[in-house]
Design a protein around this motif. Structure first.
Motif, PDB file in Angstrom:
ATOM      1  N   THR A   1      20.042   6.672   7.347  1.00  0.00           N
ATOM      2  CA  THR A   1      21.233   6.210   6.623  1.00  0.00           C
ATOM      3  C   THR A   1      20.876   5.867   5.180  1.00  0.00           C
ATOM      4  N   LEU A   2      19.752   5.186   4.998  1.00  0.00           N
ATOM      5  CA  LEU A   2      19.311   4.839   3.647  1.00  0.00           C
ATOM      6  C   LEU A   2      19.000   6.096   2.838  1.00  0.00           C
ATOM      7  N   LEU A   3      18.238   7.004   3.420  1.00  0.00           N
ATOM      8  CA  LEU A   3      17.847   8.215   2.704  1.00  0.00           C
ATOM      9  C   LEU A   3      19.059   9.079   2.355  1.00  0.00           C
ATOM     10  N   ARG A   4      19.988   9.233   3.302  1.00  0.00           N
ATOM     11  CA  ARG A   4      21.173  10.055   3.026  1.00  0.00           C
ATOM     12  C   ARG A   4      22.006   9.433   1.909  1.00  0.00           C
ATOM     13  N   GLY A   5      22.050   8.101   1.871  1.00  0.00           N
ATOM     14  CA  GLY A   5      22.795   7.427   0.817  1.00  0.00           C
ATOM     15  C   GLY A   5      22.164   7.588  -0.550  1.00  0.00           C
ATOM     16  N   MET A   6      20.886   7.932  -0.586  1.00  0.00           N
ATOM     17  CA  MET A   6      20.176   8.133  -1.840  1.00  0.00           C
ATOM     18  C   MET A   6      20.397   9.528  -2.410  1.00  0.00           C
ATOM     19  N   GLU A   7      20.878  10.437  -1.570  1.00  0.00           N
ATOM     20  CA  GLU A   7      21.035  11.820  -2.010  1.00  0.00           C
ATOM     21  C   GLU A   7      22.164  11.966  -3.024  1.00  0.00           C
ATOM     22  N   THR A   8      22.033  12.945  -3.882  1.00  0.00           N
ATOM     23  CA  THR A   8      23.077  13.202  -4.877  1.00  0.00           C
ATOM     24  C   THR A   8      24.335  13.735  -4.209  1.00  0.00           C
ATOM     25  N   SER A   9      24.153  14.459  -3.109  1.00  0.00           N
ATOM     26  CA  SER A   9      25.281  14.961  -2.320  1.00  0.00           C
ATOM     27  C   SER A   9      25.060  14.527  -0.882  1.00  0.00           C
ATOM     28  N   PRO A  10      25.383  13.260  -0.565  1.00  0.00           N
ATOM     29  CA  PRO A  10      25.126  12.737   0.784  1.00  0.00           C
ATOM     30  C   PRO A  10      25.760  13.610   1.858  1.00  0.00           C
ATOM     31  N   ARG A  11      25.019  13.830   2.939  1.00  0.00           N
ATOM     32  CA  ARG A  11      25.546  14.593   4.058  1.00  0.00           C
ATOM     33  C   ARG A  11      24.831  14.114   5.310  1.00  0.00           C
ATOM     34  N   THR A  12      25.328  14.456   6.435  1.00  0.00           N
ATOM     35  CA  THR A  12      24.697  14.072   7.696  1.00  0.00           C
ATOM     36  C   THR A  12      24.024  15.282   8.309  1.00  0.00           C
ATOM     37  N   THR A  13      23.134  15.030   9.257  1.00  0.00           N
ATOM     38  CA  THR A  13      22.398  16.124   9.886  1.00  0.00           C
ATOM     39  C   THR A  13      23.299  16.983  10.750  1.00  0.00           C
ATOM     40  N   TRP A  14      24.494  16.463  11.121  1.00  0.00           N
ATOM     41  CA  TRP A  14      25.367  17.230  11.998  1.00  0.00           C
ATOM     42  C   TRP A  14      26.435  18.024  11.233  1.00  0.00           C
ATOM     43  N   ASP A  15      26.368  18.015   9.905  1.00  0.00           N
ATOM     44  CA  ASP A  15      27.312  18.834   9.130  1.00  0.00           C
ATOM     45  C   ASP A  15      27.087  20.300   9.427  1.00  0.00           C
ATOM     46  N   ALA A  16      28.169  21.013   9.671  1.00  0.00           N
ATOM     47  CA  ALA A  16      28.054  22.449   9.892  1.00  0.00           C
ATOM     48  C   ALA A  16      27.904  23.143   8.563  1.00  0.00           C
ATOM     49  N   PRO A  17      27.123  24.223   8.475  1.00  0.00           N
ATOM     50  CA  PRO A  17      26.957  24.948   7.209  1.00  0.00           C
ATOM     51  C   PRO A  17      28.288  25.543   6.774  1.00  0.00           C
ATOM     52  N   SER A  18      28.527  25.553   5.484  1.00  0.00           N
ATOM     53  CA  SER A  18      29.778  26.114   4.971  1.00  0.00           C
ATOM     54  C   SER A  18      29.685  27.627   4.952  1.00  0.00           C
ATOM     55  N   ASP A  19      30.824  28.256   5.034  1.00  0.00           N
ATOM     56  CA  ASP A  19      30.847  29.739   5.024  1.00  0.00           C
ATOM     57  C   ASP A  19      30.616  30.268   3.625  1.00  0.00           C
TER      58      ASP A  19
ATOM     59  N   THR B   1       0.809  -1.217   0.000  1.00  0.00           N
ATOM     60  CA  THR B   1       0.000   0.000   0.000  1.00  0.00           C
ATOM     61  C   THR B   1       0.843   1.269   0.000  1.00  0.00           C
ATOM     62  N   PHE B   2       1.890   1.298   0.820  1.00  0.00           N
ATOM     63  CA  PHE B   2       2.649   2.533   0.983  1.00  0.00           C
ATOM     64  C   PHE B   2       3.858   2.658   0.062  1.00  0.00           C
ATOM     65  N   THR B   3       4.270   1.551  -0.556  1.00  0.00           N
ATOM     66  CA  THR B   3       5.423   1.621  -1.464  1.00  0.00           C
ATOM     67  C   THR B   3       5.202   2.594  -2.628  1.00  0.00           C
ATOM     68  N   PRO B   4       4.035   2.593  -3.290  1.00  0.00           N
ATOM     69  CA  PRO B   4       3.841   3.559  -4.387  1.00  0.00           C
ATOM     70  C   PRO B   4       3.975   5.015  -3.935  1.00  0.00           C
ATOM     71  N   ILE B   5       3.569   5.304  -2.706  1.00  0.00           N
ATOM     72  CA  ILE B   5       3.697   6.667  -2.183  1.00  0.00           C
ATOM     73  C   ILE B   5       5.169   7.022  -2.030  1.00  0.00           C
ATOM     74  N   ALA B   6       5.937   6.088  -1.448  1.00  0.00           N
ATOM     75  CA  ALA B   6       7.375   6.319  -1.286  1.00  0.00           C
ATOM     76  C   ALA B   6       8.055   6.421  -2.644  1.00  0.00           C
ATOM     77  N   ALA B   7       7.625   5.590  -3.593  1.00  0.00           N
ATOM     78  CA  ALA B   7       8.214   5.626  -4.934  1.00  0.00           C
ATOM     79  C   ALA B   7       7.980   6.984  -5.592  1.00  0.00           C
ATOM     80  N   ALA B   8       6.785   7.524  -5.431  1.00  0.00           N
ATOM     81  CA  ALA B   8       6.470   8.832  -6.011  1.00  0.00           C
ATOM     82  C   ALA B   8       7.360   9.920  -5.406  1.00  0.00           C
ATOM     83  N   MET B   9       7.623   9.795  -4.102  1.00  0.00           N
ATOM     84  CA  MET B   9       8.475  10.785  -3.440  1.00  0.00           C
ATOM     85  C   MET B   9       9.915  10.667  -3.927  1.00  0.00           C
ATOM     86  N   ILE B  10      10.389   9.435  -4.099  1.00  0.00           N
ATOM     87  CA  ILE B  10      11.762   9.234  -4.582  1.00  0.00           C
ATOM     88  C   ILE B  10      11.905   9.764  -6.011  1.00  0.00           C
TER      89      ILE B  10
END
Length: 202
Positions: free
Chosen positions: A184-202, A126-135
């Protein structure tokens, strides 16, 4: 016309009673029968058969409640009203926010599944098509890698989410811990993987 209302109220009350009893009976034994559920509910066989033809119909009703809650939650968090906070949240952040809200939600289905895991095939389907649409949306927005197998990633994401939810309900696992593998799965799917604790760049 008013004579029919008490009967309808009684019918709804009995149905609710049956679903509450099913939560208890299925938590004790995933193979509980309609008779087992009727016994927990304190009603006759005739009464339970007026509402449900078999245990699968009861499970479908419990699942239907969970599905309704899930769809309402997705509507609220994926399509927020104008002026809501986090307007610039990435798709990953939106999905993680939804999952963090969803994992601790208690329904009769989640209570039954916590002790004796109910089959999850219907939930994943039931929920896979919803997740697929988001991906796919993430790929179109260049947030997610274009080489991903969308269906496989969506199915894995939903299966992980339900596994995490079960552990939250059955083992009192903190939601933040349960979310880690999903993040971990979602971050690995990103085009530019990063973690939530990365500090913003200047």
């Amino acid at each position: 016309m008013s004579e029919g209302r008490p009967r309808r109220t009684d019918a709804l009350r009995n149905r609710d009673l049956i679903l509450d009893a099913a939560t208890i009976a299925l938590a004790r034994d995933v193979d509980a029968t309609l008779i087992d559920i009727a016994s927990v509910a304190g009603i006759s066989r005739a009464t339970i058969y007026r509402h449900f033809s078999d245990v699968q119909a009861v499970r479908d009703a419990l699942f239907g409640e969970l599905e309704e809650v899930g769809r309402e939650m997705l509507q609220e968090h994926l399509f927020p009203s104008p002026g809501s906070d986090e307007p610039d949240a990435t798709l990953t952040e939106q999905m993680l926010r939804i999952i963090r809200v969803a994992l601790p939600i208690e329904t009769r289905y989640s209570k039954a599944a916590a002790s004796q895991p109910l089959p999850e095939a219907g939930l994943v389907t039931t929920f896979t098509p919803i997740a697929a649409a988001m991906i796919k949306r993430g790929q179109e927005q260049s947030e997610f890698r274009p080489d991903l197998n969308v269906e496989l990633m969506a199915e894995t994401l939903i299966a992980l989410a339900f596994h995490a939810a079960r552990r939250v309900h059955s083992e009192a696992l903190p939601v933040d811990h349960a979310v880690q593998i999903i993040e971990t799965l979602l971050r690995g799917m990103e085009t530019s993987p990063r973690t939530t604790w990365d500090a913003p760049s200047d």
